[in-house]
Write a protein that holds these residues in place. Structure first.
Motif: not given
Length: 291
Positions: A97-112
Motif C-alpha cells: 500500500v502506498y500512502l498519500p506521501d508515497s510512504s510504502r507499507v508492505t502488509l503481511n497476511a491477515e493484517s489491516k
C-alpha cells in the motif's frame, strides 16, 4: 379617561406646565399641541428605527455565526469523519500500500491498516492490526498505533508486529521511538534493534540486536522461529497458506526452525519432522498428531 368612563386628572405639575405653554401666534392651542404630539411620535419612530437597525445588526451577526459554525462542522466532518481508508488482507495474501506521501507499507497476511487521507499531511497516523513493514518518506512525524504501543518516526524503515496482545517493533533503518500504551514506558531503537511489549509494560531489557538485514524475512516469504510456541507456529502456517490446521498433540511444545511460503506440504514437513509429529488431511482440515 379611566375604564369606568370618568375623566382622570393629570398630575398638578403637568397641568401647570400645559397651562403655562404659550401658543405661537396665528395658531390655536389645539393646533399647537397637535404639532408637539407629531414631533413626539416622530421621535419615537426614530428611536424605534434605531432599535430596528440594532436588531438587524444582531440578526446579521447571528447569521454569520451560524455560517461559521456550519463551516467548522463541515470541516470537522471532512477531516475526521470522511476520508478514512481501510486496507485489509485475508489469510494467504501479501500486499503493498502506498500512502498519500508515497510512504510504502508492505502488509503481511491477515493484517489491516487504517488511515485518513484528508488530514494526512497534518497527521501522518496509521492504525495497524497484524504485521507490516513501513518504509516512511521524510516529513512530519509519522505514527503507527497498535493496541499495545505507539511507534513514532520521521523517516525510516521498520517492522511492526501486533497480534494477540504482543507488539514487536524492529528497526531496519534510522531511529524509532516506541511507547507502551498503558505504562507509557518508552525506548529508542536504532538499526538492528528490536523491542517487545506484552500486556502493560514495554520490556526494554529484552531489546536486542538482530541480523543486519534491510527487510524482515517474511517479505521474502521466509519465516524463522526461535524457541517459539508450537501453537504460534501453526497459526502462522494457517495465516500464510489460508489453511485450517487442528493440533491434536501437546500444544505446550516449542519450535526452532523455519518454513517458506511456497509449498504447504513442504512447510508442514519442516515443522512436524523435527518434533516427531505427523500430519494428514481430514476433509479440508489438516490434523497434526504425534507419531
Amino acid at each position: 379617561m379611566t375604564r369606568d368612563g370618568k375623566i382622570e386628572r393629570l398630575p398638578e405639575n403637568i397641568e401647570r406646565l400645559l397651562d403655562s405653554y404659550k401658543v405661537p401666534a396665528g395658531k390655536m392651542r389645539s393646533e399647537a399641541w397637535e404639532a408637539i404630539f407629531e414631533k413626539i411620535d416622530h421621535k419615537n419612530f426614530e428611536e424605534d428605527s434605531k432599535g430596528r437597525v440594532i436588531q438587524l445588526t444582531l440578526t446579521r451577526v447571528a447569521v454569520a455565526s451560524s455560517v461559521l459554525v456550519a463551516l467548522m462542522l463541515t470541516s470537522y466532518i471532512y477531516l475526521y469523519r470522511m476520508g478514512n481508508v481501510h486496507v485489509q488482507l485475508a489469510r494467504g495474501e501479501h500486499g503493498v500500500v502506498y500512502l498519500p506521501d508515497s510512504s510504502r507499507v508492505t502488509l503481511n497476511a491477515e493484517s489491516k491498516i487504517t488511515y485518513n487521507k484528508n488530514r494526512w499531511f497534518f497527521d501522518r497516523s496509521v492504525s495497524l492490526t497484524g504485521e507490516a513493514l513501513f518504509e516512511v518518506s521524510k516529513g512530519r512525524r509519522f505514527k503507527v498505533v497498535t493496541t499495545g504501543a505507539t511507534t513514532t518516526v520521521l523517516g525510516t524503515v521498520f517492522n511492526v508486529f501486533s497480534r494477540n496482545g504482543l507488539v514487536k517493533v524492529t528497526c531496519f533503518e534510522g531511529k524509532v521511538k516506541v511507547v507502551a500504551t498503558n505504562s507509557k514506558s518508552q525506548t529508542l531503537l536504532t538499526k538492528g534493534m528490536e523491542a517487545k511489549t506484552m500486556g502493560y509494560a514495554l520490556d526494554v531489557n529484552k531489546t536486542q540486536t538482530t541480523k543486519a538485514e534491510s527487510k524482515p524475512a517474511w517479505t521474502n516469504n521466509e519465516f524463522f522461529f526461535q524457541n517459539a510456541p508450537l501453537s504460534a507456529v501453526i497459526e502462522e502456517l494457517e495465516r500464510q497458506f489460508n489453511a485450517d490446521i487442528f493440533l491434536n498433540t501437546d500444544t505446550s511444545r516449542f519450535y526452532t526452525g523455519y518454513f517458506k511460503r511456497t509449498n504447504l506440504d513442504e512447510a508442514l514437513n519442516l515443522v512436524c519432522i523435527p518434533l516427531d509429529l505427523k500430519w494428514d488431511y481430514s476433509g479440508e482440515i489438516i490434523v497434526i498428531t504425534s507419531k
